[in-house]
Structures are given as structure tokens and as C-alpha cells.
Scaffold this active site. Structure first.
Site, PDB file in Angstrom:
ATOM      1  N   THR A  63       0.805  -1.336  -0.088  1.00 53.00           N
ATOM      2  CA  THR A  63       0.005  -0.112  -0.058  1.00 53.00           C
ATOM      3  C   THR A  63       0.725   1.183  -0.062  1.00 53.00           C
ATOM      4  O   THR A  63       0.562   2.208  -0.507  1.00 53.00           O
ATOM      5  CB  THR A  63      -1.050  -0.140   1.236  1.00 53.00           C
ATOM      6  OG1 THR A  63      -1.928  -1.151   1.070  1.00 53.00           O
ATOM      7  CG2 THR A  63      -1.666   1.218   1.248  1.00 53.00           C
ATOM      8  N   LYS A  70       0.545  -7.586  12.852  1.00 48.89           N
ATOM      9  CA  LYS A  70      -0.330  -6.379  12.400  1.00 48.89           C
ATOM     10  C   LYS A  70      -1.665  -6.927  13.129  1.00 48.89           C
ATOM     11  O   LYS A  70      -2.212  -7.926  13.058  1.00 48.89           O
ATOM     12  CB  LYS A  70      -0.668  -6.863  10.888  1.00 48.89           C
ATOM     13  CG  LYS A  70      -1.566  -5.976  10.451  1.00 48.89           C
ATOM     14  CD  LYS A  70      -1.748  -5.690   8.830  1.00 48.89           C
ATOM     15  CE  LYS A  70      -2.859  -4.510   8.326  1.00 48.89           C
ATOM     16  NZ  LYS A  70      -2.739  -4.762   6.908  1.00 48.89           N
TER      17      LYS A  70
HETATM   18  C1  SIN Z   1      -0.246  -5.336   1.363  1.00 49.17           C
HETATM   19  O1  SIN Z   1      -0.065  -5.869   2.216  1.00 49.17           O
HETATM   20  O2  SIN Z   1       0.435  -5.108   0.215  1.00 49.17           O
HETATM   21  C2  SIN Z   1      -1.641  -4.417   1.141  1.00 49.17           C
HETATM   22  C3  SIN Z   1      -2.028  -3.952   2.418  1.00 49.17           C
HETATM   23  C4  SIN Z   1      -1.063  -2.855   2.957  1.00 49.17           C
HETATM   24  O3  SIN Z   1       0.263  -2.545   2.421  1.00 49.17           O
HETATM   25  O4  SIN Z   1      -1.293  -2.145   3.858  1.00 49.17           O
END
Ligand code: SIN
Length: 333
Positions: free
Chosen positions: A18, A170
Site C-alpha cells: 500500500t 499486524k
Molecule cells: C499489502 O500488504 O500489500 C496490502 C496492504 C498494505 O500494504 O497495507
């Protein structure tokens, strides 16, 4: 203009996520992860130029739900080389947040805890109003450039907090405060561009910093079985036929219904390495408390969550398949 010859040199290895995500509009909810390359990410944080000489490299550009072992192999190989490169002072890895804790723990186990190694990401895409990526990237580079980050293994920097790779998780699907180190506590905090650590670096008792890593296609297959009410044993049976190691994301203290436990015990008796962890997200799964691990041939994960227990078991199986040796590995982790 800062004197570039006096600035630390930081390698920035990008893998997508992200932090490199793009929306169709700044208010849009949906976005595509891994849309921007590392050059665009660094250009969005001009203040970095006054802090460090940056050496960007694009290792991959994926959403981290698609993170694969071949990318881990490439990252580990590159980080080991950068660790031996006298012109590099520290290393930052940008990563999607979904599997960031797994990559961090893997890198922590396969690289030496010398030069600072910092993983970071973002909960909001790069194009969002109030994107958190630039601040996280700035803090991650500042941390990787700091003397006090040396010798601590892989660190995770999210939302101003510093976490050890071993303890970070997370813990939320959305929101900026999505990372925590539930039982062990955060390692420190970034304040005005410098780290304030809460404790000295922990000694690592299990790691493979110099072991050659075979091609990812040859890594042992280790999967996770998720326990739940009215769990059927057929899915466990299916995996037990195909995997060399299974991690139970068990209910409570790493438990599952009688049928699933019977299939896991059969698998263990045939040589499949079976590790019991908890799906609860915190607490310590100790051996022989609710389950007779010794008798059934299981290994207790301690306070490693299922996804990190999978990483440890996979690495341990690369060098040893002996049950007692695997148990010792988890006890020391
Ligand atoms: C991912 O893990 O690539 C998508 C979610 C994010 O980076 O927060």
C-alpha cells in the site's frame, strides 16, 4: 545544501504494498497496491535528501498478500551482500503491511544483526489524503541511519513506533495504529527523527545468518491449519499428505477438536513436524499443558503466532528434521 560526503548511505529495497499504492482519486476507498516504483516513493519525501544518500532498488512490486518465498530469497541474498558492503550504513525495506511481520521475522532469522535493517509500509495508499507512507519512510531511513539501531536485527517502523521483528504483529485490518507487539511490548519510539529505545537489544539464540539458502522451490512446505468450532478433519488430512510441516492455529492454548488432533498425531507419527500455536494473538502455548505434546509428537510454539511459527519451522526443517532438535529450536526462539 548538506554535504553528501558526510551523510550516511542507506539502501532502500522496495517490494510494493500500500505504501506504493494508487487510488483513482484521493478520497477513493479502493486502490491498487504496488502501483508506484521506489523512485516515485522517494521523490514524495524530499526531506530524505538532507538526511541520507539513498541507494534505491526495486526487488519486487506486489501487494504483500502475494509475497512469495522467491522474493524472500532475493531479499535475504541482497541484504547479506549489502551487510558486507562497507559503503552501506543501513538498509530499509518497503513492504505491504499484510505479511510484513512474516518477512521481518524471516529476515531477522537469516541475516546477521549488525547494520540496521528496518522494514516499513503504510496503511493508506500513496495518493490518499493524509498518506502515512512518507512519514513512515522518513522515520525508517532516520532509524536505519542511527547508530543505536545497530545490532538489533530486523526492526519494523510503523506509525512512529519501533518493533522487534520477533514480537510485532499486524493487529488491525484498518487504521493507522495497525501494528503492535502484544506480549513483548514495542522496542522504542521515533521522536524528532531519532530513536528512543525502551530496552537493550535482545540476544538471539536461534538464527541462520550464514546458512546458504537453497532455491525457494526447494524450501520445505509448511502450512497453517486454522481451528474453529465443528472443525472437520478432512482438510487436516489433505494437508498432512502434502506438507512436511504443519502449524496448528489452534483455539485457546493451541488446541483443536478430537478428530483434527487425531489426524495431526497420525501425521506426527509419520514424520510430519506439527507445531501448536494459538489463533488468539497473544499468550504463551507451553508444552504438555492442555495437550500431551510429548506423547503425541507435537511441538509447542510458545509465544510465536501461527504465521511466525510457520517461518521458524520452515527454516528449522531446512537444516534438521529431528523432533527433539526442532523442539529445542522453538524453546530457544
Ligand atoms: C499489502 O500488504 O500489500 C496490502 C496492504 C498494505 O500494504 O497495507
Amino acid at each position: 545544501m548538506p554535504d553528501a560526503s558526510r551523510l550516511p548511505t542507506i539502501a532502500v529495497l522496495a517490494t510494493g504494498g500500500t505504501i506504493a499504492g494508487a487510488q483513482s482519486a484521493a478520497q477513493a476507498v479502493g486502490y491498487v497496491a504496488g502501483a508506484f516504483d521506489i523512485g516515485r516513493l522517494l521523490a514524495a519525501v524530499p526531506a530524505l535528501g538532507g538526511m541520507a544518500v539513498l541507494r534505491p532498488e526495486q526487488i519486487a512490486n506486489v501487494g504483500s498478500q502475494d509475497m512469495r518465498h522467491d522474493v524472500w530469497h532475493a531479499l535475504a541474498t541482497r541484504i547479506r551482500a549489502l551487510a558486507a558492503d562497507a559503503s552501506i550504513d543501513g538498509i530499509v525495506v518497503t513492504h505491504g503491511t499484510d505479511t510484513l511481520e512474516e518477512t521481518a521475522y524471516f529476515l531477522d532469522l537469516v541475516t546477521a544483526p549488525g547494520k540496521p535493517l528496518v522494514l516499513t509500509g503504510a496503511m493508506r495508499p500513496a495518493t490518499a489524503l493524509g498518506a502515512d507512507g512518507p512519514a513512515n519512510l522518513y522515520a525508517a531511513v532516520a532509524l536505519a541511519a542511527h547508530e543505536q539501531a545497530r545490532g538489533r536485527g530486523a526492526l519494523v517502523l510503523m506509525n512512529e513506533h519501533i518493533h522487534d521483528a520477533r514480537g510485532v504483529q499486524k493487529i488491525a485490518a484498518t487504521g493507522l495504529a495497525a501494528f503492535d507487539s502484544p506480549d513483548r511490548g514495542t522496542a522504542g519510539v521515533m521522536q524528532a527523527g531519532r530513536p528512543r529505545f525502551h530496552r537493550p537489544a535482545a540476544a538471539r539464540r536461534v538464527a541462520w545468518p550464514d546458512a546458504p539458502l537453497p532455491d525457494a522451490a526447494q524450501w520445505p512446505r509448511v502450512g497453517i491449519v486454522y481451528a474453529h468450532a465443528d472443525m472437520q478433519a478432512d482438510v487436516v488430512e489433505y494437508m498432512a499428505q502434502r506438507y512436511q510441516g504443519l502449524v496448528l492455529a489452534g483455539v485457546g492454548d493451541g488446541n483443536a477438536g478430537a478428530d483434527a488432533m487425531r489426524v495431526l498425531a497420525d501425521a506426527a507419527s509419520r514424520g510430519v513436524a506439527v507445531v501448536r500455536a494459538s489463533r488468539t494473538g497473544r499468550g504463551h502455548v507451553a508444552p504438555n499443558v492442555e495437550v500431551d505434546d510429548e506423547g503425541l509428537g507435537f511441538i509447542a510454539a510458545g509465544d510465536l503466532n501461527p504465521q511466525k511459527a510457520r517461518v521458524l519451522l520452515m527454516l528449522a526443517l531446512m537444516s534438521n528434521t529431528d523432533r527433539a532438535a526442532l523442539r529445542r529450536c522453538f524453546e530457544a526462539a
